[in-house]
Design a protein around this motif. Structure first.
Motif, mmCIF file in Angstrom:
data_model
loop_
_atom_site.group_PDB
_atom_site.id
_atom_site.type_symbol
_atom_site.label_atom_id
_atom_site.label_comp_id
_atom_site.label_asym_id
_atom_site.label_seq_id
_atom_site.Cartn_x
_atom_site.Cartn_y
_atom_site.Cartn_z
ATOM 1 N N LYS A 9 0.829 -1.214 0.000
ATOM 2 C CA LYS A 9 0.000 0.000 0.000
ATOM 3 C C LYS A 9 0.859 1.258 0.000
ATOM 4 O O LYS A 9 0.578 2.206 -0.726
ATOM 5 C CB LYS A 9 -0.922 0.021 1.217
ATOM 6 C CG LYS A 9 -2.087 -0.914 1.108
ATOM 7 C CD LYS A 9 -2.971 -0.801 2.327
ATOM 8 C CE LYS A 9 -4.108 -1.788 2.257
ATOM 9 N NZ LYS A 9 -4.989 -1.691 3.420
ATOM 10 N N PHE A 10 1.914 1.259 0.806
ATOM 11 C CA PHE A 10 2.779 2.439 0.833
ATOM 12 C C PHE A 10 3.492 2.623 -0.494
ATOM 13 O O PHE A 10 3.584 3.744 -0.996
ATOM 14 C CB PHE A 10 3.799 2.355 1.970
ATOM 15 C CG PHE A 10 4.713 3.534 1.978
ATOM 16 C CD1 PHE A 10 4.283 4.753 2.474
ATOM 17 C CD2 PHE A 10 5.988 3.453 1.446
ATOM 18 C CE1 PHE A 10 5.110 5.861 2.449
ATOM 19 C CE2 PHE A 10 6.814 4.556 1.418
ATOM 20 C CZ PHE A 10 6.377 5.759 1.930
ATOM 21 N N LEU A 11 3.997 1.544 -1.065
ATOM 22 C CA LEU A 11 4.714 1.649 -2.336
ATOM 23 C C LEU A 11 3.807 2.167 -3.450
ATOM 24 O O LEU A 11 4.263 2.900 -4.331
ATOM 25 C CB LEU A 11 5.312 0.296 -2.725
ATOM 26 C CG LEU A 11 6.497 -0.178 -1.880
ATOM 27 C CD1 LEU A 11 6.911 -1.580 -2.282
ATOM 28 C CD2 LEU A 11 7.664 0.772 -1.952
ATOM 29 N N GLN A 12 2.526 1.825 -3.418
ATOM 30 C CA GLN A 12 1.599 2.312 -4.430
ATOM 31 C C GLN A 12 1.371 3.819 -4.331
ATOM 32 O O GLN A 12 1.060 4.473 -5.318
ATOM 33 C CB GLN A 12 0.255 1.580 -4.327
ATOM 34 C CG GLN A 12 0.329 0.134 -4.735
ATOM 35 C CD GLN A 12 0.795 -0.037 -6.167
ATOM 36 O OE1 GLN A 12 0.401 0.701 -7.051
ATOM 37 N NE2 GLN A 12 1.648 -1.016 -6.384
ATOM 38 N N LYS A 13 1.535 4.390 -3.143
ATOM 39 C CA LYS A 13 1.330 5.822 -2.927
ATOM 40 C C LYS A 13 2.526 6.665 -3.368
ATOM 41 O O LYS A 13 2.397 7.875 -3.540
ATOM 42 C CB LYS A 13 1.035 6.107 -1.456
ATOM 43 C CG LYS A 13 -0.289 5.545 -0.997
ATOM 44 C CD LYS A 13 -0.509 5.824 0.465
ATOM 45 C CE LYS A 13 -1.776 5.167 0.965
ATOM 46 N NZ LYS A 13 -1.986 5.407 2.395
ATOM 47 N N LEU A 14 3.676 6.040 -3.557
ATOM 48 C CA LEU A 14 4.877 6.776 -3.949
ATOM 49 C C LEU A 14 4.827 7.163 -5.423
ATOM 50 O O LEU A 14 4.134 6.526 -6.228
ATOM 51 C CB LEU A 14 6.117 5.925 -3.704
ATOM 52 C CG LEU A 14 6.499 5.637 -2.264
ATOM 53 C CD1 LEU A 14 7.690 4.693 -2.229
ATOM 54 C CD2 LEU A 14 6.799 6.899 -1.512
ATOM 55 N N LEU A 15 5.576 8.181 -5.761
ATOM 56 C CA LEU A 15 5.757 8.536 -7.162
ATOM 57 C C LEU A 15 6.528 7.402 -7.847
ATOM 58 O O LEU A 15 7.288 6.682 -7.198
ATOM 59 C CB LEU A 15 6.540 9.841 -7.279
ATOM 60 C CG LEU A 15 5.872 11.085 -6.700
ATOM 61 C CD1 LEU A 15 6.838 12.255 -6.718
ATOM 62 C CD2 LEU A 15 4.608 11.409 -7.470
ATOM 63 N N PRO A 16 6.355 7.235 -9.157
ATOM 64 C CA PRO A 16 7.016 6.107 -9.844
ATOM 65 C C PRO A 16 8.530 6.041 -9.630
ATOM 66 O O PRO A 16 9.078 4.955 -9.424
ATOM 67 C CB PRO A 16 6.677 6.337 -11.313
ATOM 68 C CG PRO A 16 5.395 7.092 -11.281
ATOM 69 C CD PRO A 16 5.469 7.963 -10.055
ATOM 70 N N ALA A 17 9.208 7.167 -9.658
ATOM 71 C CA ALA A 17 10.669 7.156 -9.457
ATOM 72 C C ALA A 17 11.016 6.739 -8.033
ATOM 73 O O ALA A 17 11.963 5.971 -7.819
ATOM 74 C CB ALA A 17 11.248 8.528 -9.765
ATOM 75 N N GLU A 18 10.243 7.230 -7.047
ATOM 76 C CA GLU A 18 10.483 6.844 -5.651
ATOM 77 C C GLU A 18 10.175 5.366 -5.442
ATOM 78 O O GLU A 18 10.887 4.681 -4.714
ATOM 79 C CB GLU A 18 9.610 7.664 -4.702
ATOM 80 C CG GLU A 18 9.988 9.109 -4.577
ATOM 81 C CD GLU A 18 9.044 9.855 -3.657
ATOM 82 O OE1 GLU A 18 7.813 9.623 -3.736
ATOM 83 O OE2 GLU A 18 9.532 10.664 -2.859
ATOM 84 N N ARG A 19 9.106 4.887 -6.049
ATOM 85 C CA ARG A 19 8.716 3.480 -5.921
ATOM 86 C C ARG A 19 9.817 2.575 -6.462
ATOM 87 O O ARG A 19 10.190 1.593 -5.831
ATOM 88 C CB ARG A 19 7.417 3.223 -6.670
ATOM 89 C CG ARG A 19 6.901 1.813 -6.503
ATOM 90 C CD ARG A 19 5.590 1.554 -7.234
ATOM 91 N NE ARG A 19 4.652 2.637 -7.084
ATOM 92 C CZ ARG A 19 4.112 3.300 -8.120
ATOM 93 N NH1 ARG A 19 4.410 2.975 -9.356
ATOM 94 N NH2 ARG A 19 3.256 4.287 -7.904
ATOM 95 N N GLN A 20 10.365 2.941 -7.605
ATOM 96 C CA GLN A 20 11.421 2.138 -8.211
ATOM 97 C C GLN A 20 12.657 2.119 -7.313
ATOM 98 O O GLN A 20 13.273 1.082 -7.104
ATOM 99 C CB GLN A 20 11.772 2.665 -9.588
ATOM 100 C CG GLN A 20 12.836 1.862 -10.286
ATOM 101 C CD GLN A 20 13.176 2.428 -11.656
ATOM 102 O OE1 GLN A 20 12.727 3.510 -12.019
ATOM 103 N NE2 GLN A 20 13.958 1.699 -12.410
ATOM 104 N N LYS A 21 13.032 3.273 -6.773
ATOM 105 C CA LYS A 21 14.205 3.355 -5.895
ATOM 106 C C LYS A 21 13.987 2.546 -4.620
ATOM 107 O O LYS A 21 14.893 1.841 -4.162
ATOM 108 C CB LYS A 21 14.518 4.821 -5.558
ATOM 109 C CG LYS A 21 15.811 4.985 -4.817
ATOM 110 C CD LYS A 21 16.982 4.448 -5.614
ATOM 111 C CE LYS A 21 18.273 4.605 -4.861
ATOM 112 N NZ LYS A 21 19.406 4.065 -5.577
#
Length: 79
Positions: free
Chosen positions: A6-18
């Protein structure tokens, strides 16, 4: 869906990837160059810091368990 997903889905795509790359490096024990410190008053808890992102994990033997992932705020280290 667990809290990490759930938290990872809320991140921006670049932040999620990192964040996914950092978690993969933790699990693979590739800790060179990462900002990791042991948390005070906790026996087996460590934190990984990357910008405002914090990954709290437990390390025992060869096992890494992700406890929490989040942006830094006043409640980041309250368990």
């Amino acid at each position: 869906m667990n809290r990490l997903d759930k938290f990872l889905q809320k991140l921006l795509p670049a932040e999620r990837q990192k964040a996914q790359v950092l978690i993969a490096r933790l699990i693979a024990h590739d800790w060179n160059g990462l900002n990791i410190k042991k948390l005070q008053r906790h026996d087996h808890l460590w934190r990984l810091r990357y910008g405002k992102l914090r990954i709290i994990f437990e390390h025992s033997d060869d096992k890494v368990i992700i406890v929490s992932v989040g942006r830094r705020n006043d409640n980041t280290y309250n368990f």
